[in-house]
Design a protein around this motif. Structure first.
Motif, PDB file in Angstrom:
ATOM      1  N   ASP A 624     -82.247 -29.290 -34.299  1.00 10.74           N
ATOM      2  CA  ASP A 624     -82.042 -30.731 -34.239  1.00 10.74           C
ATOM      3  C   ASP A 624     -83.324 -31.486 -34.561  1.00 10.74           C
ATOM      4  O   ASP A 624     -83.312 -32.505 -35.266  1.00 10.74           O
ATOM      5  CB  ASP A 624     -81.549 -31.140 -32.850  1.00 10.74           C
ATOM      6  CG  ASP A 624     -80.092 -30.781 -32.627  1.00 10.74           C
ATOM      7  OD1 ASP A 624     -79.436 -30.367 -33.591  1.00 10.74           O
ATOM      8  OD2 ASP A 624     -79.627 -30.891 -31.480  1.00 10.74           O
ATOM      9  N   MET A 631     -81.714 -37.219 -32.905  1.00  8.15           N
ATOM     10  CA  MET A 631     -81.299 -36.128 -32.021  1.00  8.15           C
ATOM     11  C   MET A 631     -80.499 -36.660 -30.838  1.00  8.15           C
ATOM     12  O   MET A 631     -80.842 -37.687 -30.241  1.00  8.15           O
ATOM     13  CB  MET A 631     -82.535 -35.379 -31.529  1.00  8.15           C
ATOM     14  CG  MET A 631     -82.237 -34.165 -30.679  1.00  8.15           C
ATOM     15  SD  MET A 631     -83.746 -33.235 -30.365  1.00  8.15           S
ATOM     16  CE  MET A 631     -83.127 -31.945 -29.303  1.00  8.15           C
ATOM     17  N   ARG A 633     -78.751 -34.455 -27.843  1.00 10.18           N
ATOM     18  CA  ARG A 633     -78.319 -33.168 -27.286  1.00 10.18           C
ATOM     19  C   ARG A 633     -78.611 -33.132 -25.788  1.00 10.18           C
ATOM     20  O   ARG A 633     -79.678 -33.550 -25.335  1.00 10.18           O
ATOM     21  CB  ARG A 633     -79.031 -32.006 -27.980  1.00 10.18           C
ATOM     22  CG  ARG A 633     -78.616 -30.631 -27.436  1.00 10.18           C
ATOM     23  CD  ARG A 633     -79.225 -29.520 -28.241  1.00 10.18           C
ATOM     24  NE  ARG A 633     -78.689 -29.495 -29.587  1.00 10.18           N
ATOM     25  CZ  ARG A 633     -77.543 -28.903 -29.915  1.00 10.18           C
ATOM     26  NH1 ARG A 633     -76.811 -28.298 -28.995  1.00 10.18           N
ATOM     27  NH2 ARG A 633     -77.127 -28.917 -31.159  1.00 10.18           N
TER      28      ARG A 633
END
Length: 706
Positions: A624, A631, A633
């Motif tokens: 990522d 990003m 996550r």
């Protein structure tokens, strides 16, 4: 008295000495010194595997350049139906291979390990071979040779004892090696050989030769299998085809637990003494002889419990193990040193004309416990340092712990000098040194006047965990250590009752026996007593002025209103996040550079083995970060599953990409813990790690950054 720096050794075969008064880690110092002056190797036998590991830590500290060959235990119960881990077998075979020609160093093992019978010396040597660059190689013959040496053919090499063939490329993880190798063939000639990482499959540096040892302690050639089948039928009655182990070996499979049938593969067996060079000196640690007797009783008990299973008939203990008496008898021809727990008396010295007891000048190391109830928790340590007339070396268990201790010492005008190791400290005139080691016990010598102080002397437990995959429960002692950082009068926040002031610890008996409680004072002088084990409910107050922190009233509504306002703000924050995510999707992010050799070096310093889930999370996060897409996550995992290491890998990639990283945590207690962990992992790297937890500190850091 004698010094463990210059130990007295037996000078002839069969002579026996006893070393007494070796307190603390003086045993490791005496053994390390003996190994450096003795013209031959030392076989050091400890009472248990744990004692052997502790001795190894001590010897490595006192003699960093000394060859040390561990000979590990199988870590299986007698007659177990499981086989030892391949890494253990690999280390054992490496030691057995090197032992006959060893001229210097230490072989470390435990008493129970030496009672096991071993394959004959010619087996290890006869099934080992050397492969060099430029050698001509027949792949089919190599396959057969590796299979007969008990290597397993796999699709991807991951551990010792495995190999994979893909056209003219051969991946091989030899037993006794710490990394696998990739062999590239040109036609039928070895063109190149390289190390490679089994996790990433990336090739490393070139090498010129590989030493191949057998993958198991028994052969799997056609002759060996026939020998096993015949010996099995001779020893056991009934139809052998009803025994799964017999069927597996007949087909060329290594059945679990086959190690307890080793005598069926050979005409005769050996013991460790058959591998020793004639110049070997045997050193027996405290309790070794008693440990052999205890293990012999355990063997007999296990045999009686399990020998009635007709589907898994057992060989008698005498075929697989030697007895405690045989062990003592096999020791007799060798020069020996026995370590004593106390100064031996005159009667013991007169048992044998060759017996002599040497008393050394080591004294028990000082106990310097941190008094978490005191205003100055480290007073014992500082008083000892100021009053001790000789040299002092304080040993931390990691680079991060070293920096923590350095800060404590400097706060009290004690300026330690960094020491790379014991030898450098011994040769210096440093009054106060600071080093890093896994040393658990300290040292106190009279001549020279030297003291080594370890963290267990301060905290009563290891501050660092060994490399293992066990989930660690939170222990009361570890909680008490964190209380040493709280001062009387500090404002704290209780999860359910709000802001109060810490007044220290108090012992109370509420019906279940006496226990320790944190005392918190609230508005109007009300007091709340919190059990030490509920410390997780307490966090530091992070307001602007701790001295004038507003105290909540016990039972009042102010704290509940504050929490309700927080919930409302959380709802507003959720709406704001939705807007942020929409904007994020429409923008382009920053693509960090791909991991390089510096990242690989940082990752290899991680003191644990990554779990598959943790490894996958790391790779996905790094992927990522290398993408230009913003990003988004979330990494989830239970306590102790390694989320912090995922963050550290991402942090390293970010700072290598010339960006600054802020790690945000919910409580200041957790911030302190992460600060110490990050200091530890990033020690020795050109990155600055700071702790930010007040507005004043934030402002100061902002000015520095500007």
């Amino acid at each position: 008295m004698n010094s463990p720096l210059k130990p007295i050794l037996p000078t002839r075969a069969g002579e026996k000495l006893a070393w007494g008064n070796l307190a603390g880690s003086a045993r490791g110092l005496a053994i390390a010194s003996a190994a450096q002056i003795h013209r031959g190797p030392l076989l050091v036998v400890a009472a248990s595997s744990l004692a052997a590991q502790r001795l190894e830590d001590e010897i490595r500290f006192y003699a960093a350049d000394l060859p040390i060959l561990p000979f590990p235990d199988w870590e299986c119960l007698p007659y177990d139906v499981f086989s030892p881990h391949q890494d253990i077998i690999s280390q054992r075979l490496e030691t057995l291979y090197r032992l006959p020609n060893l001229t210097r160093g230490v072989v470390l093992t435990s008493a129970s390990t030496l009672l096991h019978r071993l394959p004959p010396t010619e087996y290890v040597a006869g099934h080992s071979f050397l492969l060099n660059v430029g050698d001509r190689l027949d792949i089919q013959k190599l396959r057969e040779q590796l299979t007969h040496a008990n290597y397993r053919s796999v699709s991807q090499v991951m551990e010792a004892g495995e190999f994979a063939v893909r056209g003219g490329l051969i991946d091989l993880f030899p037993a006794g090696s710490h990394q696998p190798y990739r062999i590239d063939l040109f036609d039928n000639q070895v063109e190149t050989m390289r190390e490679f990482d089994s996790a990433t499959q990336r090739s490393g540096k070139k090498i010129n030769s590989i030493q191949l040892l057998p993958a198991r302690e028994f052969p799997m050639t056609e002759e060996a299998i026939q020998h096993f089948r015949q010996a099995f039928r001779t020893r056991f009655e009934g139809d052998p085809q009803k025994v799964s182990l017999y069927r597996d070996i007949s087909k060329g499979y290594s059945s679990p637990g086959v190690e307890y049938y080793l005598p069926l593969f050979f005409d005769r067996m050996a013991v460790i003494f058959d591998y020793l060079p004639t110049s070997t000196l045997c050193v027996l640690d405290i309790g070794t002889i008693d440990a052999t007797t205890t293990f012999q009783n355990e063997i007999s008990q296990r045999y009686e419990e399990m020998r009635h299973d007709i589907e898994r008939p057992l060989l008698p203990p005498t075929e697989i193990f030697i007895t405690a008496d045989e062990f003592t008898e096999r020791l007799q021809p060798w020069p020996q040193v026995e370590l004593l727990e106390y100064e031996a008396n005159t009667e013991r010295q007169q048992r044998n004309e060759n017996y002599q007891t040497i008393i050394y000048n080591a004294r028990p190391p000082a106990s310097l416990p941190v008094d978490y109830k005191s205003e100055n928790p480290y007073n014992e340590l500082f008083s000892y340092l100021r009053n001790f007339s000789g040299q002092v070396l304080i040993v931390a268990e990691s680079a991060g712990r070293r920096e923590t201790l350095r800060g404590l010492l400097q706060e009290h005008a004690l300026m330690p000098t960094d020491m790379p190791g014991w030898s450098a400290f011994l040769q210096s005139q440093t009054k106060l040194g600071l080093g890093i080691s896994d040393l658990e016990k300290g040292l106190l010598l009279k001549e020279p006047n030297i003291a080594i102080i370890t963290e267990p002397q301060l905290y009563g437990e290891r501050a660092a965990q060994r490399r293992r995959r066990l989930r660690v429960e939170r222990e009361p002692e570890a909680i008490i250590r964190s209380l040493a950082e709280l001062k009387i009068g500090d404002p704290v926040v209780h999860e359910d009752h709000g802001v109060g002031r810490y007044l220290g610890l108090q012992t109370l008996d509420i019906g279940d026996g006496p226990g320790e409680f944190l005392t918190l004072e609230y508005a109007d002088g009300d007091k709340l007593y919190i059990p030490v084990l509920s410390l997780h409910l307490i966090s530091r107050y992070t307001g602007t002025d701790p001295e004038h922190a507003p105290l909540h009233k016990l039972g009042g509504e102010a704290w509940e209103k504050a929490k309700r306002r927080a919930l409302e703000k959380a709802h507003d924050a959720a709406a704001e996040l939705l807007e942020i995510y929409a904007l994020r999707a429409a923008r382009e992010g920053y693509a960090f550079p791909a991991p390089d050799e510096h990242y690989q070096s940082f990752a290899s310093a991680f003191p644990f083995e990554e779990t598959p889930d943790q490894e996958r999370a790391i790779l996905e996060v790094l992927k990522d970060m290398q993408s230009a897409k913003p990003m988004d996550r979330l990494v989830c995992g239970d306590v102790g599953f390694g989320k912090t290491e995922v963050a550290m890998r991402a942090t390293f990639l970010a700072v290598m990409g010339k960006t600054q990283v802020a790690v945000l945590v919910p409580t200041t207690l957790l911030a302190q813990q992460h600060f110490q962990n990050f200091q530890d992992r990033f020690a020795g790297l050109p990155f600055r790690v700071e702790l930010v937890w007040t507005k004043n500190t934030v402002s100061a850091c902002a000015k520095k950054s500007a």
